[in-house]
Design a protein around this motif. Sequence first.
Motif, PDB file in Angstrom:
ATOM      1  N   UNK A 177     -12.777  77.521  73.937  1.00 56.98           N
ATOM      2  CA  UNK A 177     -12.293  77.134  72.615  1.00 56.98           C
ATOM      3  C   UNK A 177     -11.507  78.283  71.979  1.00 56.98           C
ATOM      4  N   UNK A 178     -11.934  79.525  72.217  1.00 53.82           N
ATOM      5  CA  UNK A 178     -11.177  80.675  71.699  1.00 53.82           C
ATOM      6  C   UNK A 178      -9.776  80.716  72.309  1.00 53.82           C
ATOM      7  N   UNK A 179      -9.692  80.471  73.627  1.00 50.35           N
ATOM      8  CA  UNK A 179      -8.385  80.490  74.287  1.00 50.35           C
ATOM      9  C   UNK A 179      -7.505  79.339  73.813  1.00 50.35           C
ATOM     10  N   UNK A 180      -8.108  78.177  73.601  1.00 51.66           N
ATOM     11  CA  UNK A 180      -7.355  77.043  73.060  1.00 51.66           C
ATOM     12  C   UNK A 180      -6.825  77.398  71.669  1.00 51.66           C
ATOM     13  N   UNK A 181      -7.704  77.957  70.851  1.00 49.90           N
ATOM     14  CA  UNK A 181      -7.329  78.348  69.486  1.00 49.90           C
ATOM     15  C   UNK A 181      -6.174  79.338  69.498  1.00 49.90           C
ATOM     16  N   UNK A 182      -6.281  80.368  70.325  1.00 48.12           N
ATOM     17  CA  UNK A 182      -5.224  81.382  70.394  1.00 48.12           C
ATOM     18  C   UNK A 182      -3.896  80.773  70.837  1.00 48.12           C
ATOM     19  N   UNK A 183      -3.952  79.882  71.831  1.00 43.73           N
ATOM     20  CA  UNK A 183      -2.725  79.261  72.341  1.00 43.73           C
ATOM     21  C   UNK A 183      -2.082  78.372  71.285  1.00 43.73           C
ATOM     22  N   UNK A 184      -2.893  77.577  70.597  1.00 44.58           N
ATOM     23  CA  UNK A 184      -2.366  76.669  69.586  1.00 44.58           C
ATOM     24  C   UNK A 184      -1.807  77.430  68.382  1.00 44.58           C
ATOM     25  N   UNK A 185      -2.504  78.489  67.991  1.00 43.91           N
ATOM     26  CA  UNK A 185      -2.028  79.277  66.855  1.00 43.91           C
ATOM     27  C   UNK A 185      -0.685  79.932  67.187  1.00 43.91           C
ATOM     28  N   UNK A 186      -0.530  80.381  68.434  1.00 40.41           N
ATOM     29  CA  UNK A 186       0.734  80.985  68.850  1.00 40.41           C
ATOM     30  C   UNK A 186       1.886  79.997  68.701  1.00 40.41           C
ATOM     31  N   UNK A 187       1.604  78.726  68.995  1.00 42.85           N
ATOM     32  CA  UNK A 187       2.625  77.681  68.844  1.00 42.85           C
ATOM     33  C   UNK A 187       2.878  77.394  67.369  1.00 42.85           C
ATOM     34  N   UNK A 188       1.800  77.346  66.607  1.00 43.49           N
ATOM     35  CA  UNK A 188       1.896  76.977  65.198  1.00 43.49           C
ATOM     36  C   UNK A 188       2.655  78.013  64.368  1.00 43.49           C
ATOM     37  N   UNK A 202     -14.040  76.675  62.793  1.00 42.28           N
ATOM     38  CA  UNK A 202     -13.344  76.550  61.516  1.00 42.28           C
ATOM     39  C   UNK A 202     -12.442  75.321  61.478  1.00 42.28           C
ATOM     40  N   UNK A 203     -11.824  74.992  62.607  1.00 45.36           N
ATOM     41  CA  UNK A 203     -10.886  73.880  62.616  1.00 45.36           C
ATOM     42  C   UNK A 203     -11.263  72.877  63.697  1.00 45.36           C
ATOM     43  N   UNK A 204     -11.349  71.627  63.296  1.00 47.29           N
ATOM     44  CA  UNK A 204     -11.766  70.542  64.171  1.00 47.29           C
ATOM     45  C   UNK A 204     -10.848  70.380  65.369  1.00 47.29           C
ATOM     46  N   UNK A 205      -9.539  70.622  65.208  1.00 48.99           N
ATOM     47  CA  UNK A 205      -8.560  70.363  66.259  1.00 48.99           C
ATOM     48  C   UNK A 205      -8.898  71.081  67.559  1.00 48.99           C
TER      49      UNK A 205
END
Length: 367
Positions: free
Chosen positions: A75-86, A132-135
């Motif tokens: 989930x941390x890696x998913x979060x980091x990847x998505x935030x980089x896109x966002x 923190x975020x459901x996504x």
Amino acid sequence: MRLISINVLKAGMVVGRTIWNEAGHPLLQKDAVVSERIIDRLRQLNIRYLYIEDKISTGIEVEETVSPAKRIKAVKNITDSFIAVKQVKSGQASYVLDQQSKVIGSIVEDLLNSILDSKEILTVLTDAYLYDEYLYQHSFQVTLYSIAIAKEMGYSYEDLRLIGIGAMLHDVGKLLIPSEILFKPGRLTTEEFEVMKQHTRYGFDLLRNLHSVSLLVAHCAFQHHERIDGSGYPRGIVDFEIHPFAKVIGVADVFDAVTSNRVYREKMLPSQGIAIIEGGSGKIYDARVVEALKRSIVHYPNGCIVVLSDLRRGIVSKQNMDNPARPWVRVFQEDETMLTATYEMSLAEYPDVQVEKVETDYVTYVE
């Protein structure tokens, strides 16, 4: 250990399973003694259920298919990847996502191998973790459910990998939805929902030109809200027009949505979520996918109290691999009378006995 509702949690009860935050730090340790302050804090954090230890559930264990450490890392890696896109402009999002694709692929392969190596039915304990975020949590869990369903349907390793990546990225278009809509703490208005629905097209546009991701993954993002009767979106296509991978992810997406904590809605237990989806089998959801969901997901988690159709009450003690809807039950009460000695029964051996309800608010048992 026993699963109970936060509504009946009392000071003095002993925690049966650690609750973790997104950083991998324990918020409430296993074996901690519950206090009123802890109960208030759990309510603030929107925890709906937790496991406790008591005599009635002695020896009953609950294990997830994916370990806490592996889940937290994923989930941390998913979060980091998505935030980089966002964090980049929309025109650069696809480029950044392309750069993140190796990380996403490795997450999926790790989860896929965990599921393939496991001899147990998929168990996911959403209330054991806080994010923190459901996504990000949702993307992780839909990936697990999608792989489990597709495995049950007999897909090849490569197809399972593609389905996993499609599931991981099925909601990536939400990164382009305005934050005030994406993170609204209540139900969306009709106008806001129309904006939210655009995430399927945004996701398709982000993914379809990536060199590192199959076009099938883009179609998973585009079609996971389509329904076989044409009632879905964005295009209202019907059964044969929807890619089989998207049908799998669509069911996994709904199952996780109804069994996860949301500010505006009480989460459902797995058996309730399965029943909701089963009601749409052959109507809005592919019947083969629904049947695979029923065979691959734990219906009644170990440790939950169930009332049987013959009025016996028991606690689910272990799963039946050949029939997930018919677990083993430790019976401790008959005709509202506590037994001096409990006994185990497999519901698979008693087809006339049904689970009438799950009682997470059962409190009449006295130590």
